[in-house]
Design an enzyme around this catalytic site. Structure first.
Site, PDB file in Angstrom:
ATOM      1  N   SER A 137       0.851  -1.184   0.000  1.00 20.49           N
ATOM      2  CA  SER A 137       0.000   0.000   0.000  1.00 20.49           C
ATOM      3  C   SER A 137       0.891   1.240   0.000  1.00 20.49           C
ATOM      4  CB  SER A 137      -0.892  -0.022   1.252  1.00 20.49           C
ATOM      5  OG  SER A 137      -1.623   1.176   1.368  1.00 20.49           O
ATOM      6  N   LYS A 163      -1.230  -0.996  -4.259  1.00 15.04           N
ATOM      7  CA  LYS A 163      -2.422  -0.195  -3.954  1.00 15.04           C
ATOM      8  C   LYS A 163      -1.991   1.258  -3.816  1.00 15.04           C
ATOM      9  CE  LYS A 163      -4.766   0.294   0.444  1.00 15.04           C
ATOM     10  NZ  LYS A 163      -5.504  -0.426   1.494  1.00 15.04           N
ATOM     11  N   LYS A 165      -3.064   5.134  -2.803  1.00 17.31           N
ATOM     12  CA  LYS A 165      -4.034   6.008  -2.135  1.00 17.31           C
ATOM     13  C   LYS A 165      -4.417   7.109  -3.112  1.00 17.31           C
ATOM     14  CE  LYS A 165      -4.151   4.109   1.915  1.00 17.31           C
ATOM     15  NZ  LYS A 165      -5.403   3.582   2.482  1.00 17.31           N
ATOM     16  N   ASP A 190      -7.332   3.200  -3.396  1.00 18.24           N
ATOM     17  CA  ASP A 190      -8.061   3.290  -2.127  1.00 18.24           C
ATOM     18  C   ASP A 190      -8.274   4.759  -1.800  1.00 18.24           C
ATOM     19  OD1 ASP A 190      -9.124   3.047   0.395  1.00 18.24           O
ATOM     20  OD2 ASP A 190      -7.345   2.156   1.320  1.00 18.24           O
ATOM     21  N   GLU A 215     -11.282   0.969  -3.838  1.00 21.22           N
ATOM     22  CA  GLU A 215     -11.600   0.739  -2.430  1.00 21.22           C
ATOM     23  C   GLU A 215     -12.188   1.987  -1.793  1.00 21.22           C
ATOM     24  OE1 GLU A 215      -8.274  -0.967  -0.372  1.00 21.22           O
ATOM     25  OE2 GLU A 215      -9.083  -0.530   1.613  1.00 21.22           O
ATOM     26  N   ASP A 240     -13.993  -1.103   2.839  1.00 19.61           N
ATOM     27  CA  ASP A 240     -13.082  -1.149   3.985  1.00 19.61           C
ATOM     28  C   ASP A 240     -13.830  -0.520   5.169  1.00 19.61           C
ATOM     29  OD1 ASP A 240     -11.081  -0.750   5.895  1.00 19.61           O
ATOM     30  OD2 ASP A 240      -9.638   0.194   4.565  1.00 19.61           O
ATOM     31  N   LYS A 264      -9.966  -6.165   7.818  1.00 25.08           N
ATOM     32  CA  LYS A 264      -8.924  -5.740   8.753  1.00 25.08           C
ATOM     33  C   LYS A 264      -9.276  -6.312  10.115  1.00 25.08           C
ATOM     34  CE  LYS A 264      -7.386  -1.547   6.570  1.00 25.08           C
ATOM     35  NZ  LYS A 264      -7.365  -0.084   6.581  1.00 25.08           N
ATOM     36  N   GLY A 292      -4.242  -3.745   6.188  1.00 26.24           N
ATOM     37  CA  GLY A 292      -3.326  -3.479   7.299  1.00 26.24           C
ATOM     38  C   GLY A 292      -3.509  -2.100   7.881  1.00 26.24           C
TER      39      GLY A 292
END
Ligand code: OSB
Ligand code: MG
Length: 369
Positions: A137, A163, A165, A190, A215, A240, A264, A292
């Site tokens: 991530s 992934k 952000k 995400d 996400e 999420d 998670k 995570g």
């Protein structure tokens, strides 16, 4: 019967090797709370409360978790007698919310229980895989070039999915740049809830990028908005923040609010609830992966163990310790080799806490016996 007699909390501060920025905050160091539980028979289990310091991912903070653990969860943990960790999770469920705090105790109970039964944590949870597929991530970087450098480094290390952000102002451009430079690398994005349902155009554009998933585009409670967006996109939406318990998951599935679930352990309130969410998603044909919270080695070990369950068919955010910390809280770091993390088969957590190092980084403590 297991009865927990002694509980210790250690609030431990570690610097991140690389600043991590999401739509709502940036962080350079973390303070997580390690939970040590010892049974009347002298068996020890460890858990981790991996809440961020600020209330920007969930409502919890490291301070709220500290107070919750000290004032409510320690008494519950010391007052219960149980055969299975799920019974302790049931006793803790009378506390509303506070999932990160509860997760630390549930994890410690599972680690204690698996150690006492001579099973690996993964086997105790019902895990079937001997290794977990690792994704990575990446936070929002100051420039697209800096992001490309990060992707190049992680792909060279073998990570099997990247992934990114995203947030308004940092979305189409960095995503296009990464897709162009690394056309064969599976990529997902995400948003951590940073968009509004009126931001439809960006999702139409991202839908053309061949992403594995998008996400949490909208706010946690906006399940209807997620369902409406999902009905217009080919790219699966992954939830999420929207799914904090199995009831949320049932609602989301019924509405069609997503086609993938990020599980998670912290957000769900522990391993007991993470396994239940896995079971519900699997029965519905929804693939899951383990997200995570920049866990230290204790929480990371739990993530690796849960990732060995059969429904975890997508790469998880279970990077090696070195992606986060120069030195982790376990005597051996968790290692990602060629994009995989081995699932330990030894009894219990599979990694030992480094007591001296933990002591040297402890900023606050509670001991009850
Ligand atoms: O949404 O997954 C998230 C970190 C902090 C807050 C939210 C998130 C994250 C991560 C970290 O993506 C993933 C990791 O631990 O590697
Ligand atoms: Mg997320």
């Amino acid at each position: 019967m297991t009865r927990i007699e002694r509980v210790s909390l250690r609030r431990v501060r570690l610097p991140l090797v690389h600043q991590f920025q999401t739509s709502s905050h940036a962080k350079r160091f973390l303070e997580h709370i390690l939970v040590r539980c010892e049974s009347a028979d002298g068996v020890v289990g460890w858990g981790e409360i991996a809440s961020p310091s600020g209330p920007f991912y969930s409502a919890e903070t490291a301070d709220s978790c500290w107070a919750m653990a000290r004032d409510f969860l320690i008494p519950i943990a010391r007052g219960a007698a149980w055969e299975q960790p799920a019974e302790l999770a049931g006793a803790m469920a009378k506390v509303r919310g506070n999932h990160f705090a509860r997760a630390g105790f549930d994890m410690a109970a599972w680690s204690l229980h698996s150690a006492a039964s001579g099973l690996s944590l993964a086997a105790a949870l019902g895990g079937t895989r001997s290794r977990a597929e690792a994704g990575v991530s990446l936070g929002i970087e100051p420039t697209v070039d800096a992001l490309l450098e990060q992707v190049a480094a992680r792909v060279a290390e073998g990570y099997r999915r990247v992934k990114l952000k995203i947030a308004p102002g940092w979305d189409a451009e960095p995503v296009r740049a990464v897709r162009a430079a690394f056309p064969d690398v599976p990529v997902h994005v995400d948003a951590n809830g940073a968009y509004r349902p009126s931001d439809a155009a960006i999702f139409t554009e991202l839908d053309e990028q061949g992403l594995l998933m998008i996400e949490q585009p909208f706010a946690p409670r906006a399940l209807v908005a997620h369902a409406e967006l999902q009905s217009r996109l080919r790219t699966p939406i992954c939830l999420d923040e929207s799914v904090e318990d199995v009831e949320d998951l049932v609602t989301a599935l019924r509405l069609g609010a997503g086609r993938v679930l990020n599980i998670k352990v912290s957000r769900m309130g522990g391993l007991t609830h993470a396994v239940r969410a896995h079971d519900v998603a699997r029965a519905a044909g929804v693939p899951v992966w383990c997200g995570g919270m920049h866990e230290f080695g204790i929480g990371r070990a739990a993530n690796v163990a849960v990732s060995s369950l059969p429904g975890f068919t997508l790469p998880s955010d279970v990077s090696g310790s070195d992606k986060y910390y120069a030195r982790d809280v376990t005597t051996r770091p968790i290692v990602c080799a060629d994009g995989w993390v081995d699932v330990p088969s030894s009894p219990g957590l599979g990694w030992e806490p480094d007591l001296e190092f933990i002591e040297s980084r402890t900023v606050d403590r509670v001991d009850v016996s």
